[in-house]
Design an enzyme around this catalytic site. Structure first.
Site, PDB file in Angstrom:
ATOM      1  N   SER A   7       0.907  -1.275   0.159  1.00 16.50           N
ATOM      2  CA  SER A   7      -0.156   0.067   0.020  1.00 16.50           C
ATOM      3  C   SER A   7       0.884   1.273  -0.076  1.00 16.50           C
ATOM      4  O   SER A   7       2.162   1.275   0.509  1.00 16.50           O
ATOM      5  CB  SER A   7      -0.804   0.069   1.384  1.00 16.50           C
ATOM      6  N   TYR A  46      -1.945  -0.675  10.380  1.00 20.03           N
ATOM      7  CA  TYR A  46      -2.056  -1.085   8.998  1.00 20.03           C
ATOM      8  C   TYR A  46      -0.632  -0.497   8.186  1.00 20.03           C
ATOM      9  O   TYR A  46      -0.378  -1.489   7.471  1.00 20.03           O
ATOM     10  CB  TYR A  46      -3.432  -0.611   8.468  1.00 20.03           C
TER      11      TYR A  46
END
Length: 253
Positions: free
Chosen positions: A144, A157
């Protein structure tokens, strides 16, 4: 530029929806046999049916990527069905938390790290022997843009995606001379069910998500699928250990 594939079989984890489904369909459109895996059996079977509906060859195998025995069984199922593995897209992951670091909890941490990090590690651990047996292949892991820098209010995350990039780069160097390429794709905000759960309940957050990309919109799942196929194909033979941002310019700011 046409894509050039020398292999025959691709695995997509997290293939029940979103980026995983789009990538499974893209592999099938290139003539590859596709193994779709997910904990969501209905969604995974749905992806398989979409592929078969266009004349493609696909098989669904349920798997919780946090469980070593299930990942091992997934590889055994691939060999039983097709006898080989050439490409793997390790896409299974869970969504971001919404809060500052000190407000997080251990259950949330373990869940995110379990799927996003341990899951990728276990998949590569069991995929690499199959690729070695084939004389090479390619792996793409879903990281990501949160793994390329700071990500306020989603620190767990972000840490998981930094870890995915670390796993990717390390494996790429370890197996480069064995003709196994390992890369990561780093999406920004993409129009998936995960995005809609996180942002669409609050329209202002959705507007902010679009505005954070210089192109003025969020990404499409097909745009990530295209990047994954490029990283797998023979045209990318000199690309390994790379974390490719597909982010509408977000990391250029």
């Amino acid at each position: 530029m046409s894509l050039s594939f020398s292999g025959q079989v691709a695995l997509v984890t997290g293939g029940a929806a979103g980026i995983g489904r789009a990538t499974a369909l893209a592999f099938a459109n290139e003539g590859l046999k596709v193994v779709v895996s997910d904990v969501d059996a209905a969604g995974g079977e749905g992806t398989v049916e979409l592929i078969r509906g266009t004349g493609g060859d696909a098989t669904f195998v349920p798997c919780d990527v946090t469980q070593d025995a299930q990942v091992k069984a997934l590889m055994e199922a691939i060999l039983a069905a097709y006898g080989r593995l050439d490409y793997a897209f390790n896409n299974a992951g869970i969504e971001i938390e919404q809060g500052k670091l000190a407000d997080g909890n251990e259950t949330e941490f373990d869940a995110i790290m379990g799927v996003n990090v341990k899951g990728v590690w276990l998949c590569m651990k069991h995929q690499i022997p199959l690729l070695l047996a084939q004389g090479g292949g390619a792996i793409v892991n879903t990281a990501s843009v949160a793994g390329l820098g700071a990500a306020p209010k989603m620190s767990i995350y972000a840490a998981s995606k930094h870890a995915v990039i670390g796993l990717t780069k390390s494996a790429a160097v370890e197996y480069a001379k064995k003709k196994i390429r390992v890369n990561a794709v780093c999406p920004a905000v993409i129009d998936t069910a995960m995005f809609r759960r996180a942002y669409e309940a609050d329209p202002k957050k959705g507007e902010f998500a679009a505005a954070m990309h210089p192109v003025g919109r969020i990404g499409k799942v097909e745009e990530i699928a295209t990047a994954v196929l490029y990283l797998c194909c023979d045209n990318a033979a000199f690309t390994t250990g790379h974390a490719l941002a597909v982010d509408g310019g977000a990391t250029a700011i």
